[in-house]
Design an enzyme around this catalytic site. Structure first.
Site, PDB file in Angstrom:
ATOM      1  CD  GLU A  98     -13.242 -31.682  51.513  1.00 20.20           C
ATOM      2  OE1 GLU A  98     -13.641 -31.208  52.574  1.00 20.20           O
ATOM      3  OE2 GLU A  98     -12.047 -31.801  51.231  1.00 20.20           O
TER       4      GLU A  98
ATOM      5  CE  LYS B   9      -8.256 -27.204  55.618  1.00 16.88           C
ATOM      6  NZ  LYS B   9      -8.525 -26.531  54.379  1.00 16.88           N
TER       7      LYS B   9
ATOM      8  CG  HIS C 109      -7.725 -32.086  51.475  1.00 22.78           C
ATOM      9  ND1 HIS C 109      -7.382 -30.838  51.015  1.00 22.78           N
ATOM     10  CD2 HIS C 109      -8.763 -31.901  52.337  1.00 22.78           C
ATOM     11  CE1 HIS C 109      -8.185 -29.937  51.587  1.00 22.78           C
ATOM     12  NE2 HIS C 109      -9.026 -30.558  52.397  1.00 22.78           N
TER      13      HIS C 109
ATOM     14  CB  SER D 184     -17.080 -22.767  53.639  1.00 26.93           C
ATOM     15  OG  SER D 184     -15.835 -22.318  53.103  1.00 26.93           O
TER      16      SER D 184
ATOM     17  N   GLY E 252     -12.228 -23.468  52.500  1.00 29.54           N
ATOM     18  CA  GLY E 252     -11.511 -22.376  53.149  1.00 29.54           C
ATOM     19  C   GLY E 252     -11.830 -21.010  52.586  1.00 29.54           C
TER      20      GLY E 252
ATOM     21  CG  ASN F 146      -8.300 -31.564  56.942  1.00 23.87           C
ATOM     22  OD1 ASN F 146      -7.239 -31.809  57.525  1.00 23.87           O
ATOM     23  ND2 ASN F 146      -8.346 -31.121  55.687  1.00 23.87           N
TER      24      ASN F 146
ATOM     25  CD  GLU G 113      -6.074 -27.451  51.938  1.00 22.76           C
ATOM     26  OE1 GLU G 113      -5.544 -28.066  52.884  1.00 22.76           O
ATOM     27  OE2 GLU G 113      -7.047 -26.684  52.092  1.00 22.76           O
TER      28      GLU G 113
HETATM   29  C1  PEP Z   1     -11.258 -29.165  54.231  1.00 24.04           C
HETATM   30  O1  PEP Z   1     -10.132 -28.831  54.543  1.00 24.04           O
HETATM   31  O2  PEP Z   1     -11.478 -30.313  53.859  1.00 24.04           O
HETATM   32  C2  PEP Z   1     -12.325 -28.177  54.327  1.00 24.04           C
HETATM   33  C3  PEP Z   1     -13.527 -28.519  53.936  1.00 24.04           C
HETATM   34  O3  PEP Z   1     -11.983 -26.938  54.808  1.00 24.04           O
HETATM   35  P1  PEP Z   1     -13.020 -25.754  55.222  1.00 24.04           P
HETATM   36  O4  PEP Z   1     -14.101 -26.399  56.064  1.00 24.04           O
HETATM   37  O5  PEP Z   1     -12.177 -24.816  56.006  1.00 24.04           O
HETATM   38  O6  PEP Z   1     -13.564 -25.188  53.984  1.00 24.04           O
END
Ligand code: PEP
Length: 259
Positions: A175, A19, A103, A220, A181, A17, A105
Site C-alpha cells: 500500500e 477503518k 496499516h 484508492s 485515501g 478495510n 495509518e
Molecule cells: C486502506 O485503507 O488500506 C486503503 C487502501 O484505503 P483507500 O482504498 O481508501 O485508499
C-alpha cells in the site's frame, strides 16, 4: 506484463478495510449486499475488516456465507494490563479469519514501528488467524528512490525475526502511502514492479513461500481501476478502504478480481 515467477493458481483476496466507519443499521445493509454480490465468486475470497465493536455483528451476519471477516489491528500481547487493547485470542472468539497489521495509518498516527508490527504479526499467527501485513512507502520516500529499501525493511522485520515461513500463513498488502485515501492510484506497472520485487525478496529466503504468498495492492482501488490492477500477474487482489463502504463498488472490485 509477465511475472518472473511461473504462473500459479494463487487464489485472489479482496479485503475491505472499513477503518473507523459504520453503524449497526448501515452495516446490516452493506453486509447483506456484499453477501449477495459475492455469491458467484469462484477463485476470489471477499473479506471485510470491521471496527472491533462490529465483529459480533459481522460474525452473526456473515457466518455460513462466502464472505470472511476480520479486524484492523491487534495487540502484540497475549493478555494483561494493556487498557484499551484487544488480543488475537479475543478476535478468534469472534470467528475472524484476517487481521490487518501495520496499516500505514497505525504506523503514522499511532507510532507503530516495524518491530511492533512484527510482534503483532506473530501474535496473530500464534492464534491461527491470518495477518495481512501492510507495507509501503511515502511519496517522499518514492521520490527519493527509496521504495524498495523501505518495503524490504518492513518485510524483513517479520522474516528476520520469524523466518520466511511466517509469511506462508499470512498475506502481504503493498500500500503506497501516497495512494491511500488520496484518489491517486499506483499505475498497474508501478504496483506490479513492487509486487515482483517483494516476491523476489521472499524468494531469496524461501522460493516456495514466494510462489504461494498472496500480495494484495491497496491505495484508492475502485471498480473503475481494479480490473487493470488485478490483471497484473503478481497482484493477487486488493485491500480496499473507501470503496469497501459502498456495496456496489466493493462487489464490482471483487468481481474484477474473479475474472
Ligand atoms: C486502506 O485503507 O488500506 C486503503 C487502501 O484505503 P483507500 O482504498 O481508501 O485508499
Amino acid at each position: 506484463m509477465r511475472s518472473v515467477f511461473p504462473e500459479t493458481m494463487r487464489a485472489k483476496l479482496v479485503a475491505g478495510n472499513w477503518k473507523m466507519h459504520g453503524d449497526l443499521s448501515g452495516n446490516a445493509k452493506l453486509l447483506a449486499e456484499v453477501i449477495s454480490g459475492s455469491s458467484g465468486l469462484s477463485r476470489t475470497r471477499a473479506a471485510v475488516c470491521v471496527p472491533y465493536p462490529y465483529l459480533g455483528q459481522a460474525q452473526d451476519v456473515l457466518a455460513g456465507s462466502p464472505v470472511a471477516w476480520g479486524a484492523q489491528n491487534v495487540s502484540q500481547h497475549a493478555k494483561g494490563a494493556y487498557t484499551g487493547e484487544v488480543s488475537a485470542a479475543m478476535l478468534c472468539e469472534f470467528g475472524c479469519t484476517y487481521v490487518i497489521v501495520g496499516h500505514s495509518e497505525r504506523r503514522a498516527l499511532y507510532g507503530e514501528d516495524s518491530d511492533t508490527v512484527a510482534l503483532k504479526y506473530k501474535a496473530v499467527l500464534n492464534t491461527g488467524l491470518r495477518p495481512i501485513l501492510c507495507v509501503g512507502e511515502t511519496l517522499a520516500q518514492r521520490e527519493a528512490g527509496e521504495t524498495e529499501r523501505v518495503v524490504d525493511a518492513q518485510l524483513s522485520a517479520v522474516t528476520g525475526r520469524f523466518g520466511a515461513q511466517a509469511l506462508a500463513s499470512g498475506v502481504i498488502a503493498y500500500e503506497p502511502v501516497w495512494a491511500i485515501g488520496t484518489g491517486k492510484t499506483a499505475t498497474p506497472e508501478q504496483a506490479q514492479a513492487v509486487h515482483t520485487h517483494i516476491r523476489e525478496r521472499v524468494a531469496e529466503v524461501d522460493a516456495t513461500v514466494a510462489q504461494s504468498v498472496q500480495i494484495l495492492y491497496g491505495g484508492s482501488v475502485k471498480a473503475s481501476n481494479a480490473g487493470e490492477l488485478f490483471a497484473m500477474p503478481d497482484i493477487d487482489g486488493g485491500l480496499i478502504g473507501g470503496a469497501s463502504l459502498i456495496a456496489a463498488e466493493f462487489v464490482a472490485i471483487c468481481q474484477a478480481a474473479d475474472r
